[in-house]
Scaffold this motif. Sequence first.
Motif, short mmCIF file in Angstrom:
data_model
loop_
_atom_site.label_atom_id
_atom_site.label_comp_id
_atom_site.label_asym_id
_atom_site.label_seq_id
_atom_site.Cartn_x
_atom_site.Cartn_y
_atom_site.Cartn_z
N ALA A 140 0.84 -1.20 0.00
CA ALA A 140 0.00 0.00 0.00
C ALA A 140 0.88 1.25 0.00
N SER A 141 1.99 1.20 0.74
CA SER A 141 2.83 2.40 0.84
C SER A 141 3.54 2.67 -0.48
N TYR A 142 3.84 1.61 -1.28
CA TYR A 142 4.45 1.87 -2.59
C TYR A 142 3.51 2.73 -3.44
N VAL A 143 2.22 2.36 -3.40
CA VAL A 143 1.26 3.09 -4.21
C VAL A 143 1.13 4.53 -3.71
N LEU A 144 1.04 4.69 -2.39
CA LEU A 144 0.87 6.04 -1.83
C LEU A 144 2.11 6.89 -2.12
N MET A 145 3.28 6.26 -2.05
CA MET A 145 4.53 7.00 -2.25
C MET A 145 4.61 7.59 -3.65
N THR A 146 4.10 6.84 -4.65
CA THR A 146 4.23 7.30 -6.04
C THR A 146 2.92 7.87 -6.56
N LEU A 147 2.03 8.29 -5.67
CA LEU A 147 0.73 8.84 -6.06
C LEU A 147 0.91 9.98 -7.06
N GLY A 148 0.22 9.90 -8.18
CA GLY A 148 0.35 10.95 -9.18
C GLY A 148 1.42 10.65 -10.20
N GLY A 149 2.43 9.88 -9.82
CA GLY A 149 3.43 9.43 -10.77
C GLY A 149 4.27 10.53 -11.39
N THR A 150 4.60 11.60 -10.62
CA THR A 150 5.49 12.62 -11.15
C THR A 150 6.93 12.12 -11.10
N GLY A 151 7.80 12.79 -11.84
CA GLY A 151 9.20 12.36 -11.93
C GLY A 151 9.87 12.15 -10.59
N PRO A 152 9.89 13.18 -9.70
CA PRO A 152 10.59 13.01 -8.42
C PRO A 152 10.00 11.88 -7.58
N ARG A 153 8.67 11.72 -7.63
CA ARG A 153 8.05 10.67 -6.81
C ARG A 153 8.42 9.29 -7.33
N ILE A 154 8.48 9.14 -8.64
CA ILE A 154 8.88 7.85 -9.20
C ILE A 154 10.32 7.56 -8.79
N ARG A 155 11.17 8.57 -8.85
CA ARG A 155 12.58 8.37 -8.49
C ARG A 155 12.69 7.94 -7.03
N ALA A 156 11.98 8.68 -6.14
CA ALA A 156 12.02 8.34 -4.72
C ALA A 156 11.37 6.98 -4.49
N GLY A 157 10.29 6.71 -5.24
CA GLY A 157 9.58 5.45 -5.08
C GLY A 157 10.45 4.26 -5.40
N VAL A 158 11.29 4.39 -6.43
CA VAL A 158 12.15 3.27 -6.81
C VAL A 158 13.11 2.93 -5.66
N THR A 159 13.76 3.96 -5.10
CA THR A 159 14.65 3.72 -3.96
C THR A 159 13.90 3.00 -2.85
#
Lengths: 535, 196
Positions: A148-167
């Motif tokens: 669930a937290s992976y989805v919340l972390m990358t909510l919206g799917g903007t560049g910085p969030r995807i980058r942080a989400g991958v880590t």
Amino acid sequence: MNIASFAPLAVVLPILGAALAFLLIRHSRAQRAVSIGVLSLTLLLECVLLASVWDGGTAAVNIGGWLPPWGIVMVVDQFSSLMLVVSSAVSLAVLIYATGQGMADGDQDAPVSIFHPTFLILVAGVSNAFLSGDLFNLYVGFEILLTASYVLMTLGGTGPRIRAGVTYVVVSVVSSVLFLISIAMVYGATGTVNMADLAIKLADLDEGTRTLLHVMLLVAFGIKAAVFPLSFWLPDSYPTAPAPVTAVFAGLLTKVGVYAMVRTETLLFPGDSLNTPLMVAALLTMVVGILGALAQSDIKRLLSFTLVSHIGYMVFGLAMSSVAGLGAAVFYVAHHITIQTSLFLVTGLIERRGGSSSVDRLAGLAKLSPVLAILFFVPAMNLAGIPPFSGFLGKVGLIQAGIELGTPLAYALVIGGVVTSLLTLLAVARVWNRAFWRKPTDAEYPDPVLLAAPKDSDTGSRAGRTNVTLLPRTMVGPTLGLVLLGVSLTVFAGPLFGVADQAAQEMLDRTSYIQAVLGEDAPVPALALKAGGGK
Amino acid sequence: MSVNLTLLIVMGALYACGIYLILERSLTRVLLGLMLLANATNLLILATGGYAGLAPLYDKDTAAQDYADPLPQALILTSIVISFAVTAFMLGIIYRTWVLARQDEIEYDLEDLRVAETPSFDAEDDAEIPAETSEFPLTMLGGDGSSLSDHAVPRDAPEAGASIKAGARKIPAADAAAEEQPGSRNVTPGPEGGVK
């Protein structure tokens, strides 16, 4: 019929709520009502659970009627129910805040409507981890909340969030794999994954195997709890998520790791075999974390570093394996969940009002919005440990326990704790001085919006929309509620400390837990603790 | 407990490849690494179940020790489902990275880099300065400027006292050359902004 039989509802209710909220994905009003209603109901249930074990005792529920050690068991004791109540209260506040933010910004579109079901699943995972009396079910709880937290972390799917989400995803998956490897090894060595059964059977293993399993579990949980040197991922990934998401992550996710560490240290591997390395890790976590915070200019990143730093206090209390130390750690976890979450929520408000979360750009907010200033000031002082707040009481408890222990390392930790507390004060005072106190013209990179100082205007433009309410009541309300909850932890610190100490006593004793799960005549192995220094 | 050696060797190979792959920068390889790690762990759980036996369906003529241990298999099923969810999510992220950046490598955190640079970087002092800072076009300093390039200077440094006609006045040739030498303040700054 025991009231504790309803404990599984703390997991089931949010999951059913999530399913319902997912079905209502096109009806945002009904979705909001469902998710807030379900979470309130869960909180109410957990309050009843806490009340039922307030005076001590442990209750176990066998899922599906399968008897332990074969079936899955859920255990309600003082520590787990206290954690449940605090975490659900915090989640509820964050959910209302997020709903308020969505309504104020007019976010009716698709990606955000995913937020409600995912958030409820996160809560279900957290509850499952807190209630689990089974190592593999604990793993499943972790996975539910992490996915669930992976989805919340990358909510919206903007560049910085995807980058942080991958880590974040990669680090979390690696720590989960480590946890799973530990479970496999534990099962290979003992033939059971029931925690109460393990408490008996692990004592029979030889020293080397025991230490290996112990270290592997602690490393797996240490990554999740962000204990230095396994904390590198946290300040890198948390700040980019949306404000309410960061708030709930900061409050809950690392604490689930701490909770698992506490259970490992007290129930599975009692004794003081790894206390020295844990204390060193605690000292480094405190000091390195807060030094990292001092280097930051972004408030969210600064708070992420203080979060890492204050995990050190909990590990310190845990590593003393004394009633006083563990009790103070339990109190500190409850305090820190509330305070850290409210600070992140306030930062979300600061970002809305001031247009930025960088202290190089913010200025003069105290004049612009006195309410915001008070909302920041109280939890900030609480975090730094200024008397009479609960942060001060928790730290005093830890320091007393450290002095009681009296070893040189314990004294080093006491000094480290005091220094960290002072440096935390320095860090939050810097934010206060810059963002709230100075004139907008004194800022390094003054914000044109703040320079113009639209004094009495409560609306502004955000994300291409004009006339957005900057500080809507639905966002200030839950923040205020959490700040007040933090203050009430101070007011009711006496009874709370009593429960925390009693919980610590029971956890170190283990008899109550093992007998609640395995029956009255289960053999409780003698503690290997006797040789340890201090009390 | 008997252990299947083939199982262990395969498990070790999967772990080794998995760890190698998650250290790559390319997200697709990281994902492959995570999948290998998950599968290696499944094999480990299977190995903890001990020897292979009959399917754990109750039959009154079979002795208890002839059955395979069913619990590890239940654990593996759960962990397969979980790694399936994570793999699906990672594929989504990789696709999104591709849509956003047209690459599947993980990027640096800008805020991290900014904080790392703070002590040595000053926006005003260390901003990038073009290598050619002279107010005079190089052609005026004699020729096309090739004699004043970084590499050419040490070899044919002008003799002392020589001067170059620049517009209406003359400037010492040594000064003009020093401007272009490595280590001069005006040479292109290093990656951190300062002069190396």
